[in-house]
Scaffold this active site. Structure first.
Site, PDB file in Angstrom:
ATOM      1  N   LYS A 199       4.021   0.202   8.092  1.00  0.00           N
ATOM      2  CA  LYS A 199       4.380   0.300   9.503  1.00  0.00           C
ATOM      3  C   LYS A 199       3.387  -0.521  10.310  1.00  0.00           C
ATOM      4  O   LYS A 199       2.190  -0.223  10.332  1.00  0.00           O
ATOM      5  CB  LYS A 199       4.350   1.761   9.935  1.00  0.00           C
ATOM      6  CG  LYS A 199       4.705   1.959  11.392  1.00  0.00           C
ATOM      7  CD  LYS A 199       4.810   3.427  11.726  1.00  0.00           C
ATOM      8  CE  LYS A 199       5.167   3.620  13.184  1.00  0.00           C
ATOM      9  NZ  LYS A 199       5.223   5.046  13.531  1.00  0.00           N
TER      10      LYS A 199
ATOM     11  N   LYS B 295       8.724  -1.303   8.365  1.00  0.00           N
ATOM     12  CA  LYS B 295       9.054  -1.188   9.775  1.00  0.00           C
ATOM     13  C   LYS B 295       8.111  -2.025  10.619  1.00  0.00           C
ATOM     14  O   LYS B 295       6.894  -1.923  10.399  1.00  0.00           O
ATOM     15  CB  LYS B 295       8.921   0.294  10.134  1.00  0.00           C
ATOM     16  CG  LYS B 295       9.128   0.638  11.563  1.00  0.00           C
ATOM     17  CD  LYS B 295       8.891   2.108  11.737  1.00  0.00           C
ATOM     18  CE  LYS B 295       9.004   2.408  13.207  1.00  0.00           C
ATOM     19  NZ  LYS B 295       8.509   3.693  13.565  1.00  0.00           N
TER      20      LYS B 295
HETATM   21  C1  PBG Z   1       6.214   7.714  15.796  1.00  0.00           C
HETATM   22  C2  PBG Z   1       7.277   6.711  15.565  1.00  0.00           C
HETATM   23  C3  PBG Z   1       7.508   5.509  16.242  1.00  0.00           C
HETATM   24  C4  PBG Z   1       8.671   4.975  15.721  1.00  0.00           C
HETATM   25  C5  PBG Z   1       9.117   5.848  14.730  1.00  0.00           C
HETATM   26  N1  PBG Z   1       8.240   6.902  14.640  1.00  0.00           N
HETATM   27  C6  PBG Z   1       6.756   4.894  17.373  1.00  0.00           C
HETATM   28  C7  PBG Z   1       5.370   4.455  17.191  1.00  0.00           C
HETATM   29  O1  PBG Z   1       4.799   4.491  16.104  1.00  0.00           O
HETATM   30  O2  PBG Z   1       4.802   4.084  18.216  1.00  0.00           O
HETATM   31  C8  PBG Z   1       9.333   3.699  16.160  1.00  0.00           C
HETATM   32  C9  PBG Z   1      10.812   3.699  16.088  1.00  0.00           C
HETATM   33  C10 PBG Z   1      11.509   2.637  16.863  1.00  0.00           C
HETATM   34  O3  PBG Z   1      10.907   1.835  17.609  1.00  0.00           O
HETATM   35  O4  PBG Z   1      12.737   2.600  16.747  1.00  0.00           O
HETATM   36  N2  PBG Z   1       5.079   7.557  15.014  1.00  0.00           N
HETATM   37 ZN    ZN Z   2       3.360   8.838  15.728  1.00  0.00          ZN
END
Ligand code: PBG
Ligand code: ZN
Length: 322
Positions: free
Chosen positions: A191, A244
């Site tokens: 991520k 992601k």
């Molecule tokens: C929370 C989380 C996020 C997303 C999924 N879980 C946001 C972040 O990490 O700031 C992003 C999902 C999206 O943008 O569609 N940890």
């Molecule tokens: Zn988070």
């Protein structure tokens, strides 16, 4: 003469030799659950996506089922936030209630829950904080507790998205020790610290109140680190992995596919959705065709499944034979 065009001459031929195809069974649809009873509020930067009260889910589930969609990923917007994010593991928390409701209405619907603290903490970070620091090891018991409460509510799969080190092992150990050995763990292993999450933070009200997430989410310049992270999460017991965002990271999806034997998901994130919706509204491109092309590209890059806000539209188009 070798002619590559021969196999493109008719639709039947093209269909016959196509290597990658979209299938609604491979889509995971994110659902935002709000504590506001009866709510169905559209998210401004994500047209067509709503926050639902747990009591408003029935219609939505009917629609998903009719479209052949069989998996949802739940995010919660609690009534109140605090320093620890205690709403994340509350027995009557928003996600816990929604899981119970979905399982009561449609036991066959696959329920995946996002496990993180950022929607529940007053500071908006994914872990506990001390001053400006995001604490790692102190956060792990809270993540484990959150995952356990989701499993106890009936979640089939828990998906930690916090990016703390050791969370997969902490959650796996907690699940196994408490009678949830069969609950699967889908790790957001790769991520990136991405600006593509902007609309999501509006949707889930989870923007950090100070600093950013760069001390825990990955640096967009790094590809080898993604493989290292996959190795670690795999060793800790992850059953499935997520990369992601998706579109700007298809090289990572491909590298991950070649590196791991675990099932792999690409997360087609909120910013990717918002950009396409905006361009479509302006009439600057054919948003439906671009959407299908994007989703296809994610699968072609090596994703077995795609987490996408487009799931319903895409399933509808696939039904129509697009
Ligand atoms: C929370 C989380 C996020 C997303 C999924 N879980 C946001 C972040 O990490 O700031 C992003 C999902 C999206 O943008 O569609 N940890
Ligand atoms: Zn988070």
């Amino acid at each position: 003469m070798i002619r590559t065009r021969r196999l493109r001459r008719s639709e039947a031929l093209r269909d016959l030799v196509r290597e990658t195809e979209l299938d609604a069974r491979d889509f995971i649809y994110p659902l935002f659950i709000t504590a506001r009873a009866g709510a169905r509020e559209e998210i401004i930067s994500m047209p067509g996506i709503y926050r639902y009260g747990a009591d408003r889910l029935e219609e939505e589930l009917d629609e998903l089922t009719a479209l052949g969609l069989r998996a949802v990923l739940l995010f919660g917007l609690p009534a109140a936030k605090d320093e620890l994010g205690s709403g994340a593991w509350a027995e009557d928390g928003v996600v816990q209630q929604a899981v119970r409701r979905i399982k009561a209405l449609r036991p066959e619907m696959l329920v995946i829950t996002d496990v993180c603290l950022c929607e529940y903490t007053s500071h908006g970070h994914c872990g506990l904080t001390r001053g400006a620091e995001i604490l790692n090891d102190e956060t792990l018991p809270l993540l484990a507790r959150t995952a356990l409460s989701h499993a106890a509510a009936g979640a089939d799969v828990v998906a930690p998205s916090d990016m703390m080190d050791g969370r997969v092992a902490a959650i796996r150990t907690a699940l196994d020790g408490d009678g949830f050995a069969d609950t699967a763990l889908m790790a957001y292993s790769v991520k990136y610290a991405s600006a593509y999450y902007g609309p999501f933070r509006e949707a889930a009200d989870g923007a950090p109140q100070f600093g950013d997430r760069r001390t825990y989410q990955m640096d967009p310049g790094n590809a080898r680190e993604a493989l290292r992270k996959i190795a670690v999460d795999t060793a800790e017991g992850a059953d499935m992995l997520i990369v992601k965002p998706a579109l700007a990271y298809l090289d990572i999806v491909r590298a991950a596919r070649e590196y791991t034997v675990l099932p792999l998901a690409a997360y087609n994130v909120s910013g990717e959705y918002a950009m396409l919706k905006a361009a479509g509204r302006l009439g600057w491109l054919d948003a439906e065709r671009v959407m299908l092309e994007n989703l296809l590209a994610m699968k072609r890059a090596g994703a077995d499944m795609v987490i996408t806000y487009h799931a319903k539209e895409a399933a509808r188009l696939l039904r129509e034979g697009r």
